[in-house]
Write an enzyme that holds these catalytic residues in place. Structure first.
Site, short mmCIF file in Angstrom:
data_model
loop_
_atom_site.label_atom_id
_atom_site.label_comp_id
_atom_site.label_asym_id
_atom_site.label_seq_id
_atom_site.Cartn_x
_atom_site.Cartn_y
_atom_site.Cartn_z
CG HIS A 285 -1.72 -1.14 1.49
ND1 HIS A 285 -1.24 -2.27 2.11
CD2 HIS A 285 -3.02 -1.38 1.20
CE1 HIS A 285 -2.21 -3.17 2.18
NE2 HIS A 285 -3.30 -2.67 1.64
CD GLU B 299 2.38 -1.92 3.47
OE1 GLU B 299 3.13 -2.74 4.00
OE2 GLU B 299 1.68 -2.19 2.48
CB SER C 140 -5.52 -1.49 -1.79
OG SER C 140 -6.83 -2.03 -1.88
CG ASN D 119 -15.78 0.82 7.20
OD1 ASN D 119 -15.02 0.11 6.52
ND2 ASN D 119 -15.75 2.12 7.14
#
Ligand code: HPA
Length: 297
Positions: free
Chosen positions: A88, A91, A222, A245
């Site tokens: 990602h 990161e 992503s 969510n």
């Protein structure tokens, strides 16, 4: 963010050669397993696993819930390779690095990429646990200077200006919807636009309202870099988001998005998603043989 030296064609070939020396498996299908959805790789038969750390020049994944390995093997009668754990931007990787596995797998013979992810539902009709077939994306970081194809273009991979108007394969999307109905999951299926942001912070209500206004149905961190690089290489792409969510767009709501909720929804829906993808892979080979008679997928 440190922008490391870009890989040459030969760097990608070196990784391909390394992997081909390790396994006889020659998959035509790459499956990228999103947050909490890596269980599909555990269902492969005759599998060969290799952790990212052991692959020369490969990035390593640093996220909880992402194992970080390639799993080669058979899903039904088809050879596939799964990425258990992906890379990602949050990161710290530049977009081109996030997409390294796509080019390597393209060189290895992969023709189709199945990409899954966890996403927040922006569309108010979406519920937690729904599956969104991705019909299009908004590559937010790509639109603002983080496109993985920026920099010199190597024509051996693809053209300088690749089109993205048919990024997500319509036939596979329709097949997946049919399969979901067969599996009794029809009520969970949505068709929508995925928007990717760099993360790692979740979005503010104002940002979410903005994304809603521009046509995003779901948001995640992503997928877009991998899909852009896959299309550049001429690969077919099927994408599916698990809505983990409901995004919070109003200021009176006391709830907050959190990573644990994302992983928990992934765990709950994992087997449904795996069954759907497994049957899609099975169906792909069959329909391809009917369509062009040579079984190439
Ligand atoms: N926002 C961004 N990424 C996500 C979300 C979200 O609400 N849920 C899962 N990945």
């Amino acid at each position: 963010m440190a922008e490391d030296k870009r890989f040459t064609f030969e760097d990608y070939e070196e990784i391909r050669n390394f992997l081909q020396g390790k396994t006889k498996c020659r998959p035509k299908i790459l499956i990228i397993c999103g947050s909490g959805l890596g269980g599909l790789a555990d269902r492969l038969e005759d599998s060969y696993k290799i952790v990212y750390e052991d692959i020369p020049k490969f990035p390593v994944s640093t996220v909880k819930g992402h194992v970080g390995q390639l799993v080669f093997g058979k899903l039904g009668d088809k050879e596939v390779v799964c990425m258990q754990g992906r890379f990602h931007l949050y990161e710290g990787y530049p977009a081109w690095k996030v997409a390294i596995p796509i080019r390597v797998m393209s060189l290895m013979g992969v023709k189709t990429v199945i990409v899954t992810n966890a996403a927040g539902g922006i569309n108010r009709s979406y519920n937690v646990g729904d599956f969104m077939m991705i019909k299009d994306h908004i590559n937010m970081m790509g639109m603002t200077g983080g496109n993985p194809l920026m920099g010199p273009n190597d024509e051996r991979f693809g053209p300088r200006f690749p089109p993205m108007s048919k990024a997500y394969d319509r036939t596979m999307r329709e097949q997946a919807s049919d399969i979901a109905k067969e599996l009794g999951l029809g009520r969970l299926i949505r068709d929508g636009v995925y928007c990717s942001l760099s993360g790692p912070s979740f979005e503010t209500p104002a940002e979410l309202r903005f994304l809603q206004t521009i046509g995003a149905d779901a948001v995640g961190m992503s997928t877009c870099p991998e899909v852009v690089v896959a299309k550049h290489c001429g690969l077919r792409v099927f994408g599916m988001s698990l809505i983990t969510n409901k995004c919070i767009l109003d200021y009176d709501n006391d709830e907050e998005a959190n990573h644990e909720e994302v992983l928990e929804t992934g765990r709950q829906r994992a087997s449904d998603m795996q069954n759907l993808i497994a049957r899609l892979v099975e169906r792909m080979s069959n329909s391809e043989k009917i369509n062009n008679g040579n079984g190439v997928i």
